[in-house]
Design a protein around this motif. Structure first.
Motif, PDB file in Angstrom:
ATOM      1  N   ASN A 198       0.817  -1.215   0.000  1.00 52.56           N
ATOM      2  CA  ASN A 198       0.000   0.000   0.000  1.00 52.56           C
ATOM      3  C   ASN A 198       0.849   1.263   0.000  1.00 52.56           C
ATOM      4  O   ASN A 198       0.358   2.349  -0.311  1.00 52.56           O
ATOM      5  N   VAL A 199       2.104   1.119   0.406  1.00 52.47           N
ATOM      6  CA  VAL A 199       3.046   2.240   0.361  1.00 52.47           C
ATOM      7  C   VAL A 199       4.320   1.750  -0.325  1.00 52.47           C
ATOM      8  O   VAL A 199       4.855   0.696   0.031  1.00 52.47           O
ATOM      9  N   VAL A 200       4.783   2.503  -1.313  1.00 51.07           N
ATOM     10  CA  VAL A 200       6.025   2.158  -2.007  1.00 51.07           C
ATOM     11  C   VAL A 200       6.954   3.366  -1.955  1.00 51.07           C
ATOM     12  O   VAL A 200       6.546   4.494  -2.254  1.00 51.07           O
ATOM     13  N   VAL A 201       8.194   3.112  -1.532  1.00 50.07           N
ATOM     14  CA  VAL A 201       9.214   4.160  -1.482  1.00 50.07           C
ATOM     15  C   VAL A 201      10.276   3.801  -2.516  1.00 50.07           C
ATOM     16  O   VAL A 201      10.981   2.805  -2.367  1.00 50.07           O
ATOM     17  N   SER A 202      10.377   4.609  -3.573  1.00 49.11           N
ATOM     18  CA  SER A 202      11.262   4.281  -4.684  1.00 49.11           C
ATOM     19  C   SER A 202      12.367   5.312  -4.850  1.00 49.11           C
ATOM     20  O   SER A 202      12.184   6.495  -4.561  1.00 49.11           O
TER      21      SER A 202
END
Length: 326
Positions: free
Chosen positions: A207-211
């Protein structure tokens, strides 16, 4: 009445989330056309999953539980799927946008002389015809298509459809399929299995992506992204450039040639916003971009933009988040 047939994929002995999503899409079409929704369940030791598919939206499940289907071989799966299609006679067959299904769809389309549309992200019913929407030109434009032939086959991009249910009160029919597979020789041989490296949670389902992208400079810089992702119960991703430069493993790659994600929140750190990468994350609900270049294209699609060096932002962001979660 022609119906809708959904190919069910199995991941870790369970119905995959992309399968639940396309069942949701099929139910949406069926609500307007009145057509029945069937699911094709193929594999070995999978009969216990039929009720899961019914609860997820299938009116009937055609199941072929055969030890010869323990491992995916396209020619064997194709033979069974063709038998199911001949029995159901659907006007539309929907596949989840996963590797095995994508390998099956064009083969089945050729066998049925049907029309194939790949990477679909939307369905619309107009006067009993189904119009399919798919991104084109690196997701810079959308095309709306329809199939004039008797059977339309569609692969659907993951995380673009809402799953149906589950509704534990739903009931449906289970049809056992007995396809003879004794004369089918495998086209491929497995020489090694390598488990994908999963750090926090499955990237496509987070639900949360840090790229991070080219601006991250080195592998150590990604530790801050991983720390933020862990705090938010999310997963870490990266651009193709970051992967090509060896800063993160290929399993993190998001984009046209990587994974497709559509989280509730997407952090784009040191990412310029190349179309190849945007194609893999444009379905994100809320985008936070951090980049020192005020002209970076990523700002044109972000909900919040921070024009600053990430090294001046990430420590404060992580510290404040730790305080808030304490």
């Amino acid at each position: 009445m022609p119906g809708i047939l959904v190919y069910a994929s199995i991941v870790c002995d369970a119905v995959s989330m992309p399968t639940r999503e396309i069942l949701g899409a099929a139910r949406g079409v069926a609500a307007k056309t009145g057509e029945p929704v069937s699911a094709a369940l193929l594999g070995s030791g999978i009969s216990s999953l039929t009720q899961d598919l019914i609860e997820a939206g299938a009116d009937s499940v055609h199941v072929c539980d055969n030890e010869k289907l323990w491992e995916f071989h396209a020619n064997a799966y194709l033979k069974v799927l063709a038998d199911i299609a001949a029995s159901v006679n659907p006007r539309m067959i929907i596949f989840p946008g996963e590797a095995a299904a994508i390998e099956l769809a064009p083969r089945l389309a050729h066998r049925l002389k049907g029309g194939l549309i790949t990477d679909c992200i939307g369905f619309e019913v107009r006067e009993d015809a189904v119009i399919f929407t798919k991104p084109v030109y690196g997701s810079k434009a959308l095309a709306r298509m329809r199939v004039d032939g008797p059977t339309a086959l569609v692969t659907v991009r993951p995380r673009t459809q809402e799953p149906f249910g589950p509704d534990q009160n739903r009931k449906g029919d289970v049809v056992t399929v007995e396809t003879a597979l004794g004369d089918i020789a495998p086209e491929t041989r497995t020489v090694e299995r390598v488990e994908e490296e999963v750090f926090e949670c499955i990237l496509e389902e987070a639900n949360v992506v840090v790229s991070g992208g080219r601006g991250m400079k080195d592998p150590e810089s990604f530790q801050q992204l991983r720390e933020l992702a862990t705090l938010l119960n999310g997963a870490m991703g990266a651009t193709r450039v970051a992967v090509d430069q060896g800063m993160v493993p290929p399993s993190c790659q998001i984009g046209l040639t990587g994974k497709i994600v559509a989280p509730e929140v997407y952090f784009a750190v040191g990412i310029s916003g190349a179309s190849q990468h945007i194609a893999g994350m444009s379905g994100s609900k809320y985008i936070v971009a951090i980049n020192s270049d005020p002209d970076a294209p990523i700002f044109s699609i972000s909900n919040v933009g921070v024009v600053e060096d990430y090294r001046n932002v990430m420590p404060t962001l992580i510290d404040e988040l730790r305080k808030a979660l304490a």
